[in-house]
Structures are given as C-alpha cells and as structure tokens.
Design a protein around this motif. Structure first.
Motif: not given
Length: 487
Positions: A278-285
């Motif tokens: 569960v790794a729903e939050k991720k920073l995009r470019d």
C-alpha cells in the motif's frame, strides 16, 4: 565479402577517420547533466550497439594513439566522463541483460543498462516465482545511472548496514587498451577488480557486470521528525530493530535555528510477506518541481510541505527494490530559471563522511560555516555506510555517517569559487574528525585535503599507469589529478 568481424572493424575505423567536407568543421560538446559545469569538446562521440563494436572501437583508437573517455548517463560532476579531444564512448545502447541465474541470484548485464530496466527485466523473469530476487541497493536521487557507471563510482544507497556497491559485485569483464577481454573478480585479476570498482573508468571499458541480488522483501516506512542531536542514537535503534534502509533529510532554511538541525527521519522495516503493498501517496515530477522551486524561494515553507508529505506516508508498504526508485528532473535548472528568473545556476553536490559519534557536532559547525559563507543549500540528507575493505580508492574508510549537500551555485567565476570555498571548508571539518569526502562530485579539494582523505591516491595513479601504460583511457578528472600530484 567482408565477414561480420571485418565489417565491424572497418566501420569502427571509419568512425575514427577524419571527417570530410562539412563534417570536418562539426564540433561535438558534452556536459554533465546535473551541475552543467563540465562542458568539454570531444573529437568523436561514438555509440556502440554491440560489445564487439565496443572492442573494435578500443582497438582502432589504440592503433591511432587516440585517448578514450567513457560516459554513461553523465551524473558525475567531477569530469570523469569526458576528456578534451578524446574519442568519447556513450555506453547507453549496451543495455541487455545477458543471463539471470535464479538459483544463485546472479544477474549479468551490459554496462549501459540503467537501473529501472534492470529491475523490470528480472521482475518479468520471476513473475511466477514465489520467492524472488532484487537489488540490494542503488544510488538514490536519480534512477538514470548506468550499471557500469555505478560500478566505476562505487555508489551506495540508503542501506543502514551496507557497504558500497562493490559488496554486491560478483564479477565483471573489462576491455583493456589492446581490446583484450579480462575477467575480474575476487579470485581472478584481483588487483584490477579492486582498482576498477571506484576507478572512474581509467582501467578500461566495463564489458559486462555480474551483480549479486538479495531476496526481495516487503517493507513498512516509519517516519518521524527528529533533531540532529538524536540522530546517531535513532540510527542505532533502527538497526537494532532490523530496519534495512533509512535516511535523515534536514532543513535547509539558513534563517532558522533548525538549519541542518531538524529533519525527516524515514526508515524501512521488513514485514510479513502476506501483507499487501500500500503506497498510494507518491510525488510526481510536477510535485518535485514545486518543492524545488520553494527550496529556491522559501526554504521554510519547502521543509514544512516536504515533512508534511513524508509524515502522511508513515505506515505505507513497499518492495525493498522498487522502493529505491526515485524521480529526477534532468532539466531542473532551466525550468526553475523560467519560473523565478535570475542568473544561470545549478546545484553542485558534495558528500562528506564523518564518524557517527561526531555527526551532531559536525552538522552544527557545518551550519555555521554555510551561514558565514552565505552559501545556500537547496537539499541535504544523512545516510550511513559500512567500511569498504575491498576497493583500492575506497571512500568508506570507516563506518561513517554520509552527509550530502546540494549547494546552489551561480555559473560565474565568483559563484563557482564561493561554492568551492564552502566545499573545502566542509572537507576541513570532516578531516578534523577523521572523516573524508566523495571524489565523484567535484575537484575543488586542495592537494593536502586529497592526500589527507586519500593517502593512497598517488599509488592509485601509479596503478593506472601499470595497467594502462599508454594512458589510453583518460578524463579531465584524471588529467587534473595527474597534474596536481606531479606538482
């Protein structure tokens, strides 16, 4: 009719022949991707697509007495990839996985393969396997490093109890100045094995690399905000709790009393293999670009936003290998300048090593130094490294804390010297504590600093000439230190 080998040789010789007509006037310039401060004119930029072509290029250059420089994705900032008027070989098209021994966890690949493709390839091969292998570590901050370049810089990741990359290298093959293929391991050609890993491409062309993998594991991220004074103890506690990876990303707001003293402490603990990822939050470019712009314009706000994001990911779960992948913006300097204006600039990295017991004191004095020099740090982090007792030009001489600084540097003589002065000051602080620094990112250190941190450097230069007596493999980095030590 020409045989394939004769055709390759002829094509390579033609590639090295003097250009005619309009091409004779063509100039080829190369540069590193991060600092953009190593613009270098090369004679040719060649992109071999097979290992046979690679060997033929080397033999052809040797016949003509031409120097060879080696480049991958060009992240090193000390001019290790380029030499003026050299034949510059770009290895990125040599990116195949050659073999994968799933019984022993050994994967052999060409030197130009980048970490994301390596990971995708072995994951696809293991799609139906219950127990899977993965990389132990890779460099952080960017994924677009070649395997050969990573070996040549002896990189490291965020492992809490890991040695540099050399500990994960089973063997490699090397093409020497005669075009001869040499296998190097802990049992064969040991001297070359120790010299070429961390040898910055000066001992020959890496032809293939066999990497030791480790069992893939599921991890849970644990995030907290802590003070630098507690950091060494918290690292020890996390290691005792069997956490595998971790780092401390400190505040870079020089106007705050928290400058280098408060940060985001993130560590990764193995969990049961039955737990879901569960790794729903991720920073995009775009998110990274916004954070970087804030780091240039409002460092207090940048740290608040960054720490809030990381705290929101506390408890997320990841795979041990893919969690090490990270975003990188190769044209960050241009985009930031378009948004906020100002003079041309970029970030130069330095990596400083100190005994872990001295970490808190070092960070306090480093904050004073950067403030007094009016030096702006855009990003910084602390990691750990275990002692490297294998590579010849070892940078991890002890079990150190690694402190990484990204310093904002104006592309003027005054701006570059200002950063150089701060780098030298940070190195002095490390030397006073029995520490060291990483040679990969710049060549601003004074001779006495190089000798204090790398007393074997003169022997390293002699070892290079022993294995490459014609000095076929060169770089501006090598030429600089050859001249420095000759003085």
């Amino acid at each position: 009719m020409l045989t394939r080998r004769e055709f390759i040789r002829t094509a390579a010789l033609f590639a090295l022949a003097p250009r005619i007509l309009a091409e004779r006037e063509r100039e080829i310039w190369v540069n590193d991707v991060h600092s953009q401060l190593n613009r270098t004119h090369v004679r040719e930029l060649l992109v071999p697509r097979t290992r046979d072509e690679l060997a033929e290029i080397v033999r052809s250059a040797s016949q003509k007495g031409l120097p060879i420089s080696l480049s991958g994705c060009r992240h090193s900032m000390g001019a290790q990839q380029f030499a003026t008027d050299s034949i510059c070989i770009d290895t990125r098209s040599l990116d195949r996985v050659i073999s994968f021994d799933q019984q022993r966890g050994l994967i052999e690949a060409e030197p130009g393969i980048q970490w994301p493709k390596l990971i995708r390839t072995y994951l696809a091969a293991q799609r139906d396997s219950a127990k899977q292998w993965g990389i132990a570590q890779k460099q952080t901050g960017a994924d677009t490093f070649t395997l050969g370049g990573s070996l040549s810089s002896n990189v490291h990741g965020r492992g809490l109890a890991m040695k540099p990359l050399i500990s994960n290298i089973e063997s490699f093959t090397l093409i020497n100045a005669d075009g001869k293929l040499i296998r190097c391991s802990r049992d064969e050609n040991q001297e070359l094995f120790r010299a070429a890993i961390g040898g910055y491409g000066l001992f020959g062309l890496i032809d293939t690399v066999t990497l030791r993998l480790v069992p893939r594991q599921k991890l849970r991220r644990a995030v907290e905000i802590i003070r630098a004074g507690d950091l060494a103890k918290r690292f020890e506690e996390r290691i005792a709790q069997r956490f595998l990876y971790g780092d401390f990303q400190f505040s870079v707001d020089e106007k705050s009393p928290d400058f280098l003293q408060r940060g985001v402490f993130s560590c990764y603990q193995p969990i049961d293999e039955r737990e879901p990822i569960v790794a729903e939050k991720k920073l995009r470019d775009g998110d990274w670009l916004d954070l970087l712009r804030l780091a240039y314009t409002d460092r207090e706000k940048a740290f608040t936003r960054y720490s809030d994001y990381y705290l929101s990911t506390n408890g997320q779960t990841y795979w041990s290998d893919t969690s090490q992948l990270s975003a990188y913006l190769p044209d960050y300097a241009r985009k930031i300048r378009e948004q906020i204006g100002g003079e041309q600039s970029s970030l130069i990295i330095t990596e400083i090593y100190v005994p872990r017991a001295d970490l808190s004191d070092f960070l306090a004095q480093a904050a004073e130094l950067l403030r007094s020099n009016h030096t702006i740090a855009i990003y910084g982090t602390v990691r750990l490294i275990e002692r490297d007792d294998e590579s010849f030009l070892a940078w991890a001489k002890e079990s150190y804390a690694c402190i990484i600084f990204n310093l904002l540097t104006l592309h003027t003589s005054g701006g570059i010297e200002a950063s150089a002065r701060s780098f030298r000051g940070l190195i002095d602080l490390a030397i006073a504590r029995g520490g060291s620094y990483y040679l990969t990112y710049h060549k601003f250190a004074k001779l006495e600093q190089v000798m204090a941190c790398y007393p074997q450097f003169k022997q390293f230069l002699a070892l290079k000439r022993k294995h490459d007596p014609t000095e076929r493999f060169q770089s501006e980095w090598y030429r600089y230190y050859r001249k420095l030590f000759a003085s």
